[in-house]
Write a protein that holds these residues in place. Structure first.
Motif, PDB file in Angstrom:
ATOM      1  N   ASP A  28       0.757  -1.062   0.124  1.00 41.10           N
ATOM      2  CA  ASP A  28       0.100  -0.205   0.046  1.00 41.10           C
ATOM      3  C   ASP A  28       0.909   1.270   0.006  1.00 41.10           C
ATOM      4  OD1 ASP A  28      -2.533   1.516   0.109  1.00 41.10           O
ATOM      5  OD2 ASP A  28      -2.017   1.864   2.228  1.00 41.10           O
ATOM      6  N   GLY A  29       0.479   2.114  -0.818  1.00 46.31           N
ATOM      7  CA  GLY A  29       1.223   3.535  -0.937  1.00 46.31           C
ATOM      8  C   GLY A  29       2.632   3.455  -1.828  1.00 46.31           C
ATOM      9  N   ASP A  30       2.846   2.206  -2.461  1.00 49.20           N
ATOM     10  CA  ASP A  30       4.007   2.085  -3.173  1.00 49.20           C
ATOM     11  C   ASP A  30       3.833   2.936  -4.432  1.00 49.20           C
ATOM     12  OD1 ASP A  30       5.394   0.443  -1.877  1.00 49.20           O
ATOM     13  OD2 ASP A  30       5.074  -1.246  -2.968  1.00 49.20           O
ATOM     14  N   HIS A  31       4.777   3.510  -5.151  1.00 48.94           N
ATOM     15  CA  HIS A  31       4.721   4.052  -6.533  1.00 48.94           C
ATOM     16  C   HIS A  31       5.675   3.280  -7.694  1.00 48.94           C
ATOM     17  CE1 HIS A  31       3.282   7.265  -3.919  1.00 48.94           C
ATOM     18  NE2 HIS A  31       2.577   7.655  -5.016  1.00 48.94           N
ATOM     19  N   VAL A  32       4.693   2.998  -8.560  1.00 43.71           N
ATOM     20  CA  VAL A  32       5.505   2.171  -9.707  1.00 43.71           C
ATOM     21  C   VAL A  32       5.826   3.230 -10.849  1.00 43.71           C
ATOM     22  CG1 VAL A  32       5.441   0.188 -11.337  1.00 43.71           C
ATOM     23  CG2 VAL A  32       4.466   0.073  -8.947  1.00 43.71           C
ATOM     24  N   THR A  33       6.897   3.223 -11.160  1.00 47.31           N
ATOM     25  CA  THR A  33       7.365   4.280 -12.426  1.00 47.31           C
ATOM     26  C   THR A  33       6.832   3.436 -13.773  1.00 47.31           C
ATOM     27  OG1 THR A  33       8.926   5.330 -11.168  1.00 47.31           O
ATOM     28  CG2 THR A  33       8.997   5.686 -13.541  1.00 47.31           C
ATOM     29  N   LEU A  34       6.338   4.257 -14.696  1.00 46.34           N
ATOM     30  CA  LEU A  34       6.125   3.713 -16.161  1.00 46.34           C
ATOM     31  C   LEU A  34       6.471   4.794 -17.064  1.00 46.34           C
ATOM     32  CD1 LEU A  34       5.284   1.313 -18.064  1.00 46.34           C
ATOM     33  CD2 LEU A  34       3.043   2.403 -17.993  1.00 46.34           C
ATOM     34  N   GLY A  35       7.496   5.039 -17.555  1.00 47.85           N
ATOM     35  CA  GLY A  35       8.030   6.150 -18.289  1.00 47.85           C
ATOM     36  C   GLY A  35       8.040   7.429 -17.406  1.00 47.85           C
ATOM     37  N   ASP A  36       7.306   8.368 -17.910  1.00 42.67           N
ATOM     38  CA  ASP A  36       7.212   9.628 -17.119  1.00 42.67           C
ATOM     39  C   ASP A  36       6.110   9.836 -16.202  1.00 42.67           C
ATOM     40  OD1 ASP A  36       9.312  10.851 -18.744  1.00 42.67           O
ATOM     41  OD2 ASP A  36       7.811  11.364 -20.192  1.00 42.67           O
ATOM     42  N   HIS A  37       5.380   8.398 -15.883  1.00 43.60           N
ATOM     43  CA  HIS A  37       4.153   8.531 -15.077  1.00 43.60           C
ATOM     44  C   HIS A  37       4.546   7.683 -13.810  1.00 43.60           C
ATOM     45  CE1 HIS A  37       1.685  10.751 -17.846  1.00 43.60           C
ATOM     46  NE2 HIS A  37       2.411  10.159 -18.809  1.00 43.60           N
ATOM     47  N   GLU A  38       3.555   7.643 -12.758  1.00 39.11           N
ATOM     48  CA  GLU A  38       3.773   7.048 -11.635  1.00 39.11           C
ATOM     49  C   GLU A  38       2.420   6.401 -11.490  1.00 39.11           C
ATOM     50  OE1 GLU A  38       5.316   8.851  -8.122  1.00 39.11           O
ATOM     51  OE2 GLU A  38       7.293   8.612  -8.572  1.00 39.11           O
ATOM     52  N   ILE A  39       2.196   4.896 -11.273  1.00 40.05           N
ATOM     53  CA  ILE A  39       1.333   4.239 -10.676  1.00 40.05           C
ATOM     54  C   ILE A  39       1.159   4.042  -9.341  1.00 40.05           C
ATOM     55  CG2 ILE A  39      -0.048   2.211 -11.089  1.00 40.05           C
ATOM     56  CD1 ILE A  39       1.345   1.864 -13.906  1.00 40.05           C
ATOM     57  N   GLU A  40       0.150   4.548  -8.560  1.00 37.38           N
ATOM     58  CA  GLU A  40      -0.029   4.260  -7.245  1.00 37.38           C
ATOM     59  C   GLU A  40      -0.565   3.193  -6.928  1.00 37.38           C
ATOM     60  OE1 GLU A  40      -1.557   6.659  -3.299  1.00 37.38           O
ATOM     61  OE2 GLU A  40      -1.552   7.604  -5.174  1.00 37.38           O
ATOM     62  N   VAL A  41      -0.100   2.572  -5.953  1.00 33.95           N
ATOM     63  CA  VAL A  41      -0.806   1.210  -5.432  1.00 33.95           C
ATOM     64  C   VAL A  41      -1.648   1.699  -4.131  1.00 33.95           C
ATOM     65  CG1 VAL A  41      -0.083  -0.991  -4.544  1.00 33.95           C
ATOM     66  CG2 VAL A  41       1.164  -0.121  -6.474  1.00 33.95           C
ATOM     67  N   ALA A  42      -2.826   1.202  -4.130  1.00 32.37           N
ATOM     68  CA  ALA A  42      -3.623   1.203  -3.060  1.00 32.37           C
ATOM     69  C   ALA A  42      -4.188  -0.295  -2.650  1.00 32.37           C
ATOM     70  CB  ALA A  42      -5.000   1.918  -3.409  1.00 32.37           C
ATOM     71  N   ALA A  43      -3.728  -0.615  -1.160  1.00 36.02           N
ATOM     72  CA  ALA A  43      -3.973  -2.085  -1.109  1.00 36.02           C
ATOM     73  C   ALA A  43      -5.910  -2.095  -1.001  1.00 36.02           C
ATOM     74  CB  ALA A  43      -3.348  -2.348   0.230  1.00 36.02           C
ATOM     75  N   SER A  44      -6.217  -3.087  -1.299  1.00 35.96           N
ATOM     76  CA  SER A  44      -7.787  -2.899  -1.283  1.00 35.96           C
ATOM     77  C   SER A  44      -8.196  -4.494  -1.109  1.00 35.96           C
ATOM     78  CB  SER A  44      -8.299  -2.485  -2.514  1.00 35.96           C
ATOM     79  OG  SER A  44      -7.760  -3.104  -3.523  1.00 35.96           O
ATOM     80  N   PRO A  45      -8.051  -5.050  -0.040  1.00 37.03           N
ATOM     81  CA  PRO A  45      -8.495  -6.568   0.089  1.00 37.03           C
ATOM     82  C   PRO A  45     -10.053  -6.423   0.582  1.00 37.03           C
ATOM     83  CG  PRO A  45      -7.384  -5.424   2.166  1.00 37.03           C
ATOM     84  CD  PRO A  45      -7.113  -4.420   1.075  1.00 37.03           C
ATOM     85  N   GLY A  46     -10.324  -7.503   0.635  1.00 35.37           N
ATOM     86  CA  GLY A  46     -11.815  -7.969   0.549  1.00 35.37           C
ATOM     87  C   GLY A  46     -12.428  -9.010  -0.228  1.00 35.37           C
TER      88      GLY A  46
END
Length: 436
Positions: free
Chosen positions: A101-119
């Motif tokens: 949760d809260g990680d940022h993954v870089t893709l080119g010039d952009h960042e993908i933010e990760v949100a843990a969403s269990p359920g």
């Protein structure tokens, strides 16, 4: 849009396969790409799309460990060298990187933010990128994922939907991993105003609602999950036209149909033998080792699982399954078709309405309540995608013997000749009446 704007924008391209969605994320300047939730049977389509767009696949991201379809992550990694990203909570032999949760993954010039969403599962994550929220099965359009298998939890889903997502902007475009009613996307604001589970803010009633309906375990779920954990390797394939040609040759392969008996009786290739997927482990000794086997199911998903169980045999999977064979116009043997649950509901509802109307005229006006009751039930089913009559009919031996799925499909019943594993209709939560 200016050229510079095109280069700096991130593309979110949705790709539908039956009731499943995969997403291609592409950076306009660097031409780097990520694939989210790819299916194994669509790997050639993804590679063709990447080539046509001039993109280099760098990341494969799974929002969770899937139970309804085979993942294409392992094959894409082998063919492109892409990293495979899954939640740190996921059991996986394929992942090369873990997400928290809260990680940022870089893709080119952009960042993908990760949100843990269990359920839906305990390893579910959602992805925020470029004004989009890719929710996996944590949040569907008009619903949410089931919570009754794979360490799912109604309590965890409540925290995800009512707390983790609560502070996110309403104008985010919601892109789910599944849909069973022809919808493609929504916005978080629209879901907050219309989604029954987001409108249900009381925690106890939310949990009771998800626990109210009992569903059968999806067909072949254990085999699919196990295959996705260890990684689904590429299976040798045979095209429809090639199979038609070699079947009339001197060294014709043995066609092995791995569907269920009722599906086989409804339609099958001739010649072929029936060996259902769930019987392969104990009956594999019945198959010849000195002859090539061509494995067949409806679309190819179960055949790939069967190929994994038949290590040591010479096997190929029929591309597109029997559906592609029929579409190409090749002959099949047809038997008595199994009436789908949807058609059974229509027949039953019509019969009850006609009976009630007739009795209201002949016996007592009070019988007029029967058609009204049936009509109210159909309206409720249309609004909630949960049909009580279908759930009752699914428990009949006639239906349970046909597809082995019972009421495992939660939004739209699986029709004749389609197993839950092939159709992918296993993931949405039924929204039943609250019990608390």
């Amino acid at each position: 849009m200016t050229r510079n704007a095109k280069e700096t924008a991130i593309v979110v391209h949705q790709m539908r396969a039956e009731n499943c969605f995969a997403y291609l994320l592409a950076d306009g300047r660097t031409r780097e790409a990520a694939l989210v939730d790819p299916r194994a049977d669509r790997v050639p389509d993804y590679l063709r799309e990447l080539e046509e767009r001039g993109l280099r696949l760098r990341l494969v991201i799974e929002t969770h460990t899937h139970a309804d379809h085979l993942s294409g992550a392992a094959e894409l990694r082998a063919r492109t060298g892409a990293e495979v990203l899954l939640s740190a909570r996921a059991t996986s032999e394929v992942a090369t990187r873990r997400l928290r949760d809260g990680d940022h993954v870089t893709l080119g010039d952009h960042e993908i933010e990760v949100a843990a969403s269990p359920g839906h599962t305990d390893d579910s994550v959602s992805l925020l990128v470029g004004g989009a929220l890719l929710t996996g099965d944590a949040l569907l359009v008009g619903g949410a994922g089931r919570t009754d298998f794979q360490n799912g939890s109604p309590e965890a889903l409540y925290e995800t939907l009512h707390k983790r997502f609560a502070d996110l902007p309403g104008d985010l475009t919601v892109y789910p991993a599944h849909d069973y009613a022809g919808r493609t996307h929504s916005t978080l604001a629209q879901e907050r105003g219309t989604n029954p589970l987001l409108l249900l803010s009381d925690r106890d009633r939310f949990i009771a609602t998800l626990r109210a309906a009992r569903q059968a375990k999806p067909a072949n779920m254990d085999a699919i999950v196990a295959a996705n954990i260890r990684g689904v390797k590429a299976s040798p394939r045979i095209a429809v036209e090639e199979l038609a040609r070699v079947l009339v040759g001197a060294e014709a392969p043995l066609v092995v149909d791995v569907r269920l008996p009722a599906e086989y009786r409804a339609v099958h290739l001739e010649p072929s033998v029936l060996l259902p997927l769930d019987e392969i482990t104990r009956r594999r000794s019945e198959l010849p080792r000195d002859r090539e086997l061509v494995l067949v199911c409806r679309t190819g998903a179960r055949a790939r699982l069967a190929a994994a169980e038949l290590a040591g045999f010479r096997t190929r999977v029929l591309e597109g399954g029997i559906a592609a064979w029929q579409e190409a116009g090749h002959p099949v043997v047809e038997g008595k078709s199994h009436m789908s649950l949807e058609r059974q509901v229509r027949v039953a509802a019509g019969a009850l309405a006609c009976t009630g109307g007739a009795l209201a005229v002949v016996v007592s006006p009070w019988f007029g309540l029967l058609p009204a009751f049936v009509g109210a039930g159909l309206v409720y089913a249309g609004i909630t995608d949960r049909c009580g009559m279908a759930m009752l009919l699914a428990k009949l031996p006639y239906n349970r013997g046909a597809d082995g799925a019972g009421s495992a499909t939660c939004a739209a019943p699986v029709g004749a000749g389609a197993s839950v594993a092939d159709a992918g209709g296993t993931c949405a939560a039924p929204i039943g009446p609250p019990t608390g």
